[in-house]
Design an enzyme around this catalytic site. Structure first.
Site: not given
Length: 330
Positions: A249, A278, A296
């Site tokens: 993460r 993000e 991602h």
């Protein structure tokens, strides 16, 4: 039981399912949306983004399930807004977007999608390590821009045989280790406790792990304990020839410290799939040739996306049929 009675029972079950309202928090898989809509009354939160307060006021009593992901799960505010919520089924392995304490307090079931995405994420971790060390994206642009005609690209650095340190030796961390072993990479790791049945070297301190590896791969779950687990001390221990890979993460890494270390040459390179805010990320990273950035996409393959969606649906179906959950978190 006769075939006719089975058919009637199935029809009754389908009717009950269709009357159950499921809230999807944000766009995910098109396949998941379609399959949910054939079984449940699906409500899409993003269609009501301009008036969420009115939405919850008018719909909160009908919603019994939430389907979320790593972008938007079920925080305390949402859970409190849904008095009849019974289950949260996450289209992800990570649970950091779900308030687990609040779910436990209210007796709400939680499921996720472990195992089905392990291989894809582990593949990407190795892919990023190769891409950074062998300068694959930079050399690709070198050829596309016509620079090869004017001279050779230059040298990269070897991946095979490099010492790999893994932060978090769970399902994904173990899969990464297995792949790295195929490249003759010595493996060491850091986690909350030493794992049984492994010969990998264990470091109880992440700084010591970073100081004793050439490539550090972050693969642990995000908790308050692991937030910014990769800080300035860890980055400096990894050093100017070290490479950091993050497929965990974004908040695992202190992003401003990472950027500073890369700009100042205190870190050799980085391969990143995840970021603190993000889809926003520091623009300073864009110009760095020793950094590989992907959006991602760790589990984003057609095969895994479908498998994750099927698992979300199967958990919901099992719950509302009174059967055991396939992948319960609580």
């Amino acid at each position: 039981m006769s075939t006719q009675s089975v058919s009637v029972q199935s029809s009754n079950t389908n009717t009950i399912m269709n009357n159950i309202s499921v809230l999807m928090t944000c766009p995910m898989s098109e396949y998941l949306e379609q399959e949910l809509e054939t079984r449940f009354n699906v409500i899409k939160l993003w269609n009501h983004s301009s008036s969420k307060s009115d939405f919850f006021k008018n719909n909160s009593n009908f919603i019994k399930a939430v389907v979320g992901n790593t972008e938007l799960g079920a925080d305390a505010e949402m859970i409190d807004s849904l008095p009849n919520l019974e289950i949260v089924s996450s289209y992800s392995v990570g649970l950091d977007k779900i308030d687990l304490d609040k779910c436990k307090e209210k007796g709400i079931k939680v499921t996720n999608t472990p195992d089905v995405l392990t291989d894809d994420v582990a593949d990407l971790a190795i892919g990023l390590a190769l891409a950074v060390s062998r300068k694959i994206p930079v050399s690709d642009q070198f050829v596309r821009n016509g620079n090869w005609i004017r001279g050779d690209f230059g040298l990269a650095t070897k991946f095979s045989g490099k010492s790999v340190g893994i932060v978090g030796l769970g399902r994904i961390g173990s899969a990464i280790a297995k792949r790295a072993e195929a490249f003759n990479c010595p493996i060491s790791y850091h986690s909350r406790s030493k794992k049984p049945n492994t010969n990998y070297k264990y470091y109880s301190n992440i700084v010591d792990l970073a100081a004793n590896c050439q490539i550090l791969i972050v693969a642990c779950a995000l908790t308050e304990e692991t937030r910014h687990i990769v800080n300035r001390k860890v980055i400096d221990a990894l050093g100017p020839k070290g490479i950091l890979i993050n497929i965990g993460r974004g908040a695992h890494v202190d992003e401003p410290e990472l950027v500073s270390a890369l700009l100042e040459g205190r870190l050799g390179g980085a391969g990143l799939d995840v970021y603190e805010n993000e889809p926003e990320l520091p623009e300073e990273l864009f110009a760095l040739e020793n950094v590989v950035l992907v959006p991602h996409v760790g589990s984003d393959t057609e095969e895994t996306s479908k498998a994750m969606a099927d698992l979300v649906i199967s958990n919901l179906e099992a719950y509302f049929k009174g059967e055991l959950l396939l992948t319960p978190v609580m």
